[in-house]
Design a protein around this motif. Structure first.
Motif, PDB file in Angstrom:
ATOM      1  N   TYR A 242       0.988  -1.229  -0.175  1.00  0.00           N
ATOM      2  CA  TYR A 242      -0.008  -0.187  -0.188  1.00  0.00           C
ATOM      3  C   TYR A 242       0.849   1.191  -0.039  1.00  0.00           C
ATOM      4  O   TYR A 242       1.899   1.180   0.592  1.00  0.00           O
ATOM      5  N   GLN A 243       0.336   2.270  -0.733  1.00  0.00           N
ATOM      6  CA  GLN A 243       1.436   3.328  -1.145  1.00  0.00           C
ATOM      7  C   GLN A 243       1.794   4.375   0.107  1.00  0.00           C
ATOM      8  O   GLN A 243       2.631   5.022   0.319  1.00  0.00           O
TER       9      GLN A 243
ATOM     10  N   GLU B  54      -8.333   2.868   8.761  1.00  0.00           N
ATOM     11  CA  GLU B  54      -8.093   2.773   7.474  1.00  0.00           C
ATOM     12  C   GLU B  54      -7.766   1.321   7.014  1.00  0.00           C
ATOM     13  O   GLU B  54      -8.397   0.743   6.234  1.00  0.00           O
TER      14      GLU B  54
ATOM     15  N   LEU C  71      -9.919  -1.104   4.809  1.00  0.00           N
ATOM     16  CA  LEU C  71      -9.121  -1.642   3.675  1.00  0.00           C
ATOM     17  C   LEU C  71      -9.446  -3.442   3.677  1.00  0.00           C
ATOM     18  O   LEU C  71      -9.656  -3.795   2.529  1.00  0.00           O
TER      19      LEU C  71
ATOM     20  N   LEU D  87      -6.174  -1.868  -6.554  1.00  0.00           N
ATOM     21  CA  LEU D  87      -6.124  -0.401  -6.363  1.00  0.00           C
ATOM     22  C   LEU D  87      -5.502  -0.014  -5.017  1.00  0.00           C
ATOM     23  O   LEU D  87      -5.906  -0.494  -3.895  1.00  0.00           O
ATOM     24  N   GLY D  88      -4.561   1.092  -5.325  1.00  0.00           N
ATOM     25  CA  GLY D  88      -3.990   1.572  -4.138  1.00  0.00           C
ATOM     26  C   GLY D  88      -2.742   1.156  -3.675  1.00  0.00           C
ATOM     27  O   GLY D  88      -1.966   1.460  -2.866  1.00  0.00           O
TER      28      GLY D  88
ATOM     29  N   LYS E 263       1.304  -0.308  -4.857  1.00  0.00           N
ATOM     30  CA  LYS E 263       2.324  -0.355  -5.594  1.00  0.00           C
ATOM     31  C   LYS E 263       3.137  -1.435  -5.898  1.00  0.00           C
ATOM     32  O   LYS E 263       3.400  -2.210  -4.969  1.00  0.00           O
TER      33      LYS E 263
END
Length: 169
Positions: free
Chosen positions: A8-9, A16, A20, A85-86, A88
């Protein structure tokens, strides 16, 4: 879809992280949470004392792993269904460019997981895991606990072993 391994970035707060994990959980999903003094075992629902300092959520598509760093959490995803998504990629795109879906850096292999009886004497306490994942169950309609190996194509080396669920056909 091609396999994907990413982080996660940004570091996440407890709220959070909970969001997630709930967002990525598709039925059936299972959880394994670790504290310094205990483990949850493999359970079907998030316990009330979530989040743990370390843990994982897994289903037939992916595994999320989290670890506390100070008062926030870093998150790793091991996905068999492409990018998430989200997150890297952990692979440097300049060194291994993704030219197409078929040229992924990773390949996966899935194998069944073999469980021990819950009263196995070599373990100090009986382990907790969901009865729906009992690998000794021979019912063809039951999901089974499995392992997914994430293998780097250039080196043929296993980098990650993820828990997964083998769904009945």
């Amino acid at each position: 879809m091609s396999p994907f391994v990413g982080v996660y970035q940004e570091l996440l707060t407890e709220t959070e992280l909970r969001e997630l994990v709930q967002q990525q959980a598709t039925a059936p999903s299972y959880y394994f949470l670790r504290w310094s003094h205990q483990v949850s075992g493999i359970v079907e629902k998030l316990p009330d004392n979530f989040p743990s300092p370390e843990g994982q959520m897994f289903n037939c598509d992916r595994e999320l792993r989290w670890k506390r760093q100070n008062n926030r959490y870093s998150v790793l995803v091991l996905s068999n269904t492409g990018e998430v998504l989200g997150f890297k990629s952990i692979i440097d795109d300049t060194e291994y460019p993704r030219e197409s879906e078929n040229k992924s850096y990773w390949k996966t292999e899935q194998r069944p997981a073999y469980g021990y009886p819950t009263n196995e004497p070599r373990f100090p306490r009986s382990r907790i895991y969901s009865q729906s994942l009992d690998v000794r169950n021979t019912s063809p309609n039951q999901p089974k606990l499995a392992q997914r190996y994430f293998i780097a194509k250039p080196t043929a080396m296993v980098h990650f072993v993820a828990l997964t669920v083998d769904m009945p056909k």
